[in-house]
Design an enzyme around this catalytic site. Structure first.
Site, PDB file in Angstrom:
ATOM      1  N   ASP A   1      23.284 -50.510 -11.534  1.00 50.92           N
ATOM      2  CA  ASP A   1      23.149 -51.910 -11.108  1.00 50.92           C
ATOM      3  C   ASP A   1      24.475 -52.669 -11.096  1.00 50.92           C
ATOM      4  OD1 ASP A   1      23.511 -51.902 -13.835  1.00 50.92           O
ATOM      5  OD2 ASP A   1      22.038 -53.461 -14.253  1.00 50.92           O
ATOM      6  N   GLU A   2      25.587 -51.950 -11.011  1.00 45.72           N
ATOM      7  CA  GLU A   2      26.882 -52.616 -11.148  1.00 45.72           C
ATOM      8  C   GLU A   2      27.939 -51.829 -10.383  1.00 45.72           C
ATOM      9  OE1 GLU A   2      29.816 -53.927 -14.886  1.00 45.72           O
ATOM     10  OE2 GLU A   2      28.070 -52.632 -15.205  1.00 45.72           O
TER      11      GLU A   2
ATOM     12  N   ASP B   1      27.038 -57.465 -10.055  1.00 45.90           N
ATOM     13  CA  ASP B   1      26.220 -57.090 -11.210  1.00 45.90           C
ATOM     14  C   ASP B   1      24.821 -57.668 -11.042  1.00 45.90           C
ATOM     15  OD1 ASP B   1      25.421 -56.156 -13.643  1.00 45.90           O
ATOM     16  OD2 ASP B   1      26.658 -57.499 -14.847  1.00 45.90           O
ATOM     17  N   MET B   2      23.841 -56.799 -10.939  1.00 43.84           N
ATOM     18  CA  MET B   2      22.464 -57.258 -10.794  1.00 43.84           C
ATOM     19  C   MET B   2      22.023 -57.980 -12.068  1.00 43.84           C
ATOM     20  SD  MET B   2      21.830 -56.342  -7.767  1.00 43.84           S
ATOM     21  CE  MET B   2      20.147 -56.964  -7.801  1.00 43.84           C
TER      22      MET B   2
END
Length: 350
Positions: A103-104, A9-10
């Site tokens: 982003d995940e 996860d960013m």
């Protein structure tokens, strides 16, 4: 551990990209989203979160909480570009990647010939060196625990949850951490004195099934460390829809139908391009006091035309009782399937 699942996860992705692209924004409270009067926060940097700003918060509230923040509009094309660079790194490790969002993702690293911690450290370093961003990583033997672990030490965190840690490591966590528990379910349990996962252990399997319906068994098992979901390489699209925050609150249903017609048109185009159809139409509204309501209608057959979608949406909105003005309206078609049409040949007519 039989399986090794990683959740990546960013950290504050949109805001972090903005800070990377503009170094003068580093360590400043950056808030990205709709910057108009009725906009909503998409992402807030960790500097901004210290002031209580978070995603999905109305922008005017964010400005009150953090008046000296840097407010920026979203740059989706830029975020997709950076996301592509990051996902290339994921795929260099394993082909078993399940994107959850821009982003995940989940990665199944069971067959990767490296220790799980070494894989995590490699990915973190590679993204830091090549992309200039940080990522939080969770590792466990199933998806629920891996996702829980990635959120443990954010930002730039890393954590492994092993089978022998269950249930002790979960006991003190709030029930909102259980995947599948929505706000209404959490509030219902709070009303009967259930606040932590340890409290939930007192609930029988039968109670969970009765209380949560078809997801009751899954919730009962997850808090006991059981989650048999596999990492899905190709995630099936579950719905197609549009929504918009209105420039001014409205209450007139005929005016709402103008937006629904536009949404139905856009959805119809998407269905045609993808050659799919759907049978569940959902209208979403958000009131001026930020309370969301949805109402769905599942049809007997599959539809794909703009007019059919619009007609169903109108039936739904006509049946809704609107007490307050509306600030947001949306339309979604779900329960999708490929629209297979057999090509007739001359033999069919002989």
């Amino acid at each position: 551990m039989d399986r090794v699942i990683m959740h990546v996860d960013m950290d504050a992705f949109f805001a972090s990209v903005e800070q990377r692209d503009n170094p003068s924004l580093k360590e400043k409270p950056v808030i990205v989203g709709g910057i108009g009067e009725r906009g909503v926060v998409a992402t807030a940097s960790y500097e901004a979160r210290k002031y209580g700003v978070h995603s999905a918060m109305p922008m005017y509230i964010a400005r009150k909480k953090c008046p000296f923040g840097v407010y920026l509009p979203t740059r989706h094309e830029r975020y997709r570009q950076v996301s592509g660079e990051i996902f290339k790194i994921f795929y260099s490790i394993t082909p078993i990647v399940e994107p959850l969002s821009i982003d995940e993702a989940y990665l199944d690293i069971t067959d990767v010939p490296m220790k799980p911690m070494d894989v995590a450290l490699y990915i973190k370093k590679k993204i830091k060196d090549n992309v200039g961003l940080t990522i939080s990583v969770g590792i466990s033997y199933n998806k629920f625990l891996a996702k829980l672990a990635s959120d443990w030490n954010k930002p730039d965190g890393i954590k492994i949850i092993t089978e022998d840690m269950i249930p002790n490591i979960l006991n003190s966590l709030p029930i909102s951490k259980v995947y599948g528990m929505g706000k209404k379910s959490v509030q219902k349990l709070h009303n009967i004195g259930i606040f932590t996962i340890e409290d939930m252990y007192k609930l029988s399997k039968e109670f969970c099934i009765e209380y949560f319906g078809k997801f009751g068994t899954e919730i009962y098992e997850r808090i006991r460390g059981i989650d048999n979901r596999e990492v899905q390489i190709a995630r099936e699209r579950k719905s197609i829809g549009n929504e918009t925050t209105l420039k001014k609150d409205i209450k007139d249903k005929e005016e709402m139908k103008k937006y629904l017609k536009e949404f139905a048109h856009n959805i119809g185009i998407s269905l045609s391009k993808k050659n799919i159809a759907g049978k569940t139409v959902t209208v979403k509204i958000k009131t001026s006091s930020f309370v969301s309501h949805t109402k769905s209608k599942t049809l007997n057959g599959y539809i794909k035309s703009e007019q059919d979608i619009y007609n169903a949406a109108c039936e739904i909105i006509d049946g809704m009782e609107l007490q307050d003005d509306i600030r947001l309206i949306g339309l979604t078609l779900s329960n999708l399937k490929e629209n297979k049409i057999e090509q007739l040949t001359l033999d069919d007519f002989l």
